[in-house]
Design a protein around this motif. Sequence first.
Motif, short mmCIF file in Angstrom:
data_model
loop_
_atom_site.label_atom_id
_atom_site.label_comp_id
_atom_site.label_asym_id
_atom_site.label_seq_id
_atom_site.Cartn_x
_atom_site.Cartn_y
_atom_site.Cartn_z
N HIS A 63 0.85 -1.19 0.00
CA HIS A 63 0.00 0.00 0.00
C HIS A 63 0.89 1.25 0.00
O HIS A 63 0.64 2.21 -0.75
N GLY A 64 1.95 1.21 0.80
CA GLY A 64 2.89 2.32 0.83
C GLY A 64 3.69 2.43 -0.46
O GLY A 64 3.97 3.54 -0.93
N LEU A 65 4.06 1.28 -1.07
CA LEU A 65 4.81 1.30 -2.33
C LEU A 65 4.00 1.97 -3.42
O LEU A 65 4.54 2.72 -4.25
N GLY A 66 2.70 1.73 -3.42
CA GLY A 66 1.84 2.42 -4.37
C GLY A 66 1.94 3.92 -4.22
O GLY A 66 1.97 4.66 -5.20
N GLY A 67 2.02 4.36 -2.96
CA GLY A 67 2.18 5.79 -2.70
C GLY A 67 3.51 6.32 -3.19
O GLY A 67 3.60 7.45 -3.68
N VAL A 68 4.57 5.52 -3.05
CA VAL A 68 5.88 5.93 -3.54
C VAL A 68 5.84 6.14 -5.04
O VAL A 68 6.33 7.13 -5.59
N VAL A 69 5.22 5.19 -5.74
CA VAL A 69 5.14 5.25 -7.20
C VAL A 69 4.38 6.49 -7.65
O VAL A 69 4.76 7.17 -8.61
N SER A 70 3.30 6.81 -6.95
CA SER A 70 2.44 7.91 -7.39
C SER A 70 2.89 9.28 -6.92
O SER A 70 2.49 10.29 -7.51
N SER A 71 3.70 9.36 -5.87
CA SER A 71 4.05 10.65 -5.28
C SER A 71 4.69 11.60 -6.28
O SER A 71 4.22 12.73 -6.49
N LEU A 72 5.78 11.16 -6.90
CA LEU A 72 6.49 12.03 -7.83
C LEU A 72 5.67 12.27 -9.09
O LEU A 72 5.61 13.40 -9.60
N GLY A 73 5.02 11.23 -9.58
CA GLY A 73 4.19 11.38 -10.78
C GLY A 73 3.05 12.35 -10.55
O GLY A 73 2.74 13.19 -11.41
N ALA A 117 -4.69 0.79 -4.45
CA ALA A 117 -5.38 1.72 -3.55
C ALA A 117 -4.39 2.71 -2.94
O ALA A 117 -4.69 3.90 -2.80
N GLY A 118 -3.20 2.24 -2.56
CA GLY A 118 -2.20 3.13 -2.01
C GLY A 118 -1.72 4.13 -3.04
O GLY A 118 -1.51 5.32 -2.72
N MET A 119 -1.58 3.69 -4.27
CA MET A 119 -1.14 4.58 -5.34
C MET A 119 -2.18 5.68 -5.59
O MET A 119 -1.84 6.87 -5.71
N ALA A 120 -3.44 5.30 -5.63
CA ALA A 120 -4.51 6.27 -5.89
C ALA A 120 -4.67 7.24 -4.73
O ALA A 120 -4.81 8.46 -4.93
N ALA A 121 -4.66 6.72 -3.51
CA ALA A 121 -4.89 7.58 -2.34
C ALA A 121 -3.80 8.62 -2.18
O ALA A 121 -4.07 9.78 -1.84
N ASN A 122 -2.57 8.24 -2.46
CA ASN A 122 -1.45 9.16 -2.24
C ASN A 122 -1.32 10.21 -3.34
O ASN A 122 -0.70 11.25 -3.15
N ALA A 123 -1.92 9.95 -4.49
CA ALA A 123 -1.78 10.86 -5.63
C ALA A 123 -2.42 12.22 -5.37
O ALA A 123 -2.05 13.21 -6.01
N SER A 124 -3.37 12.30 -4.45
CA SER A 124 -4.04 13.57 -4.20
C SER A 124 -3.22 14.51 -3.31
O SER A 124 -3.43 15.73 -3.32
N ARG A 125 -2.27 13.98 -2.56
CA ARG A 125 -1.59 14.80 -1.55
C ARG A 125 -0.74 15.93 -2.11
O ARG A 125 -0.84 17.07 -1.64
N PRO A 126 0.12 15.68 -3.13
CA PRO A 126 0.87 16.82 -3.67
C PRO A 126 -0.03 17.92 -4.22
O PRO A 126 0.27 19.11 -4.07
N ALA A 127 -1.15 17.53 -4.84
CA ALA A 127 -2.06 18.52 -5.40
C ALA A 127 -2.74 19.34 -4.31
O ALA A 127 -2.87 20.56 -4.42
N VAL A 128 -3.17 18.68 -3.23
CA VAL A 128 -3.81 19.39 -2.12
C VAL A 128 -2.85 20.38 -1.49
O VAL A 128 -3.17 21.55 -1.25
N GLN A 129 -1.63 19.93 -1.23
CA GLN A 129 -0.65 20.78 -0.55
C GLN A 129 -0.20 21.93 -1.45
O GLN A 129 -0.03 23.07 -0.98
N ALA A 130 -0.03 21.64 -2.75
CA ALA A 130 0.35 22.71 -3.66
C ALA A 130 -0.77 23.72 -3.82
O ALA A 130 -0.53 24.94 -3.85
N MET A 131 -2.02 23.26 -3.92
CA MET A 131 -3.16 24.17 -4.04
C MET A 131 -3.27 25.05 -2.80
O MET A 131 -3.55 26.25 -2.90
N MET A 132 -3.05 24.48 -1.64
CA MET A 132 -3.14 25.27 -0.41
C MET A 132 -2.06 26.35 -0.39
O MET A 132 -2.32 27.49 0.00
#
Length: 446
Positions: A63-73, A117-132
């Motif tokens: 689940h965390g690896l999915g987040g790693v893959v999606s974070s930078l992308g 699921a981990g990849m999808a869930a983590n993909a929103s975080r950079p966008a939320v933080q950048a938008m804020m």
Amino acid sequence: MSIAGIGRAARQSVSGLPREFWWLWTSTLINRMGSFVATFLALYLTLDRGYSASFAGVVAALHGLGGVVSSLGAGVMADRLGRRPTLLIAQVSTAFSVALLGFMQQPVTIAAVAFVAGMAANASRPAVQAMMADIVPAGDRVRAFSLNYWAINVGFAFSSLVAGLIAEHSYLIGFLGEGVLTLVCAVLVFLKLPESRPEPVAGAGAEATAESAVSMGTVLRDRRYMGVVGLSFLMAFIFMQHTVALPVAMGADGFSPGEYGTVIAVNGVLIVAVQIPVTRLIEHRDPRWLLTISALLTGYGFGLTAFAGSIGVYMLTVVVWTLAEIINSPTQMGLIVRLSPAQGRGRYQGMYTMSWSVAALTAPLVGGTVIDHWGADALWGICAVVGTVAAAGYWFLMRSLPEESPAADPADGAQTAAPKAAGADAAATGTTAAVPGRPEAEPASA
């Protein structure tokens, strides 16, 4: 303090922030109220499905690896495609993948869908933080990040208590509930949030051109920033032990999912109670001291878990590391934005998010393995050591941190460039959008 004084302090804490921030805040609150998978995945696998702590750790790590893959992308997407489209894609994908996870029966399919699921869930975080960072002026960002973190924990406290009760009857309801509430968040983003990505200002000169050329190589060559990312990983490694190691250790001691839910809810309840007043005390203080102290409290807060044998003592340990979390989160988020160029906020936030994703990958693996081979007490001792190392790292890394200059804040350029994008998105969605970065309420007092 009188009731009138409390009311005045509360108004000062929330006034002067853009309307878009509050829609983003509402989306965060709804999303966290439905958070089930990350909190109860370990208990679901070990108690309901009968798998070992090591297998639960592997699944949580995937689940965390999915987040790693999606974070930078996702960070690159937020800079190139935009914050709003990235959020929509991430939230819709999360809704369907977490619902699907509840129906998986075989170990391989459970692991595969947990990765997605981990990849999808983590993909929103950079966008939320950048938008804020785009829509909130520099002087209000620590307060804004604190309020958003407060919303996260209001939702987390609610979901921990309710989901703990749900888990004792049907884990599937929890998976489906998270899917539905995440879809609600996607609808809210679509209807209410305009695009906030800053565009280069025409005729701004070589400085704007250089900033618009930010790449992942730029991020990697930023030594101070990458040092902060490394320390963030150490902090996240400790914090993430509450998702797998803590419930597994409590389960091994004979405590039920409901009792774990009650203990971990202390984290959210305490943040709800004191996050805002604590932020008012720390928002203009030296981040070097704040981050150093928070690292020590985090390490030794988890270290104290080795002495826990009752619900009361477990709650006490949660109180200690929650105080660290209250100090660390808004301070570190403010520092991350302070070190990030406006045109590269998505990429910089993606790298920061990846530090948490890598921790989500490694913490369950280390936690499950250490518990299986050497016992939980050894793991809590490791947490104390890691916290001490992180504290020393913050102290030395931030000795020559440059002063922030609000007048030259890159967000000012974003605010002047945003009206066109905001108006276009508002027309597309049928809503009336305010200009990102322009307060809809009376400005907060200095």
